[in-house]
Design an enzyme around this catalytic site. Sequence first.
Site, short mmCIF file in Angstrom:
data_model
loop_
_atom_site.label_atom_id
_atom_site.label_comp_id
_atom_site.label_asym_id
_atom_site.label_seq_id
_atom_site.Cartn_x
_atom_site.Cartn_y
_atom_site.Cartn_z
CG ASP A 56 -1.94 0.91 1.40
OD1 ASP A 56 -1.66 2.03 0.74
OD2 ASP A 56 -3.04 0.78 1.86
CE1 TYR A 145 -8.75 9.51 -9.08
CE2 TYR A 145 -9.79 11.11 -10.25
CZ TYR A 145 -9.08 10.18 -10.07
OH TYR A 145 -8.30 9.70 -11.32
#
Length: 313
Positions: A56, A145
């Site tokens: 990650d 985003y």
Amino acid sequence: MRVLVTGGTGFIGSHLCDALIAKGYYVICVDNNFTGTDDNVQHLCNEKQFKVIKHDVVEQLFLDNHIDQVYHLACPASPVHYQFNPIKTIKTNILGTMNMLGLARKHRARFLQASTSEVYGDPLEHPQKESYWGNVNCVGIRACYDEGKRVAETLCFDYHRAHGVDIRVVRIFNTYGPRMAANDGRVVSNFIVQALKGEPLTVYGDGSQTRSFCYVADLVEAMIAMMGQENCIGPVNLGNPCEFTVLELARKVIALTGSSSEIVHKDLPSDDPKQRRPDITLAQERLSWVPRVELEDGLTSTIAYFKTLKDFL
Ligand code: NAD
Ligand code: UDP
């Protein structure tokens, strides 16, 4: 050449890995498989030049061997997935990009950021040039985003100015093709899956909003060209300037699949951009690149791919 691709098991990332392996590069693919899958790179796993690391990017990454280039794509791209855990999306964009810029700095590697047309938000300038600063709602549902990607660009330029990191920034416009996940939630894969299943195609709003769709092979070619060129760090728009309404796209998918599906209208999500088309003059000049694949041809290849997936039919 030793290259790191973050987001490498995803849709675009897996095609990028293919193209880099075909160039003879050593490719390290890093992904946490949130929206990607090892199936997308399964065919590369016997290559000696290819390695997958499950990781990650919100956590620091340490690599023993030198790397020359980093393509940073790790981030969910579909509104459905990036809104699933918006705080994680912001962390991925900010902490993830800082971690990967730090890695690039340590290895003196060139760093390419996969930014997005979403930095222009719901654009008031049309078509969008790189000089346009955008129209983003910083408290809306897309902000995790859009603002995340805007900060990621800022980080790139600050690491460049402060630490001399050799950056390249591309702003990618709607890209589609084989290996989009059947449950991705973006418009092209949704419409194709719905048409193949004989289900109604879900057009959000009246379908008059526009997008400009780029086939993945064209995009990957431009990303590699951008990484390889010496005279422009970006940002550079990458996309196909042929613009269609969402309703036109739905009708094309029905025609190309020969489906008997009908079109239904659903609520338009908030902050959904009304229009989007890249001005690609800069990419044409600096990269000698233009997209070549027509929408019908790209959709035909993508439909053929989805027909090979048995699990959703
Ligand atoms: P995708 O969702 O298929 O790929 C994203 C990949 O990133 C997935 O493999 C996912 O598992 C991985 N990922 C997500 N969070 C991660 C994390 N924290 N750590 C490690 N890996 C992580 O989407 P895509 O369309 O292939 O998009 C790739 C990149 O291109 C994204 O950065 C996206 O913002 C950008 N982009 C795509 C488009 C498009 O139209 N496809 C347009 C603009 C920008
Ligand atoms: N869209 C739609 N039906 C769907 C999925 C998306 O009408 O099943 C619309 C969406 O509202 C948007 C456009 O298609 O106007 C593109 O959406 P997508 O999620 O693919 O990308 P983005 O909005 O990020 O450009």
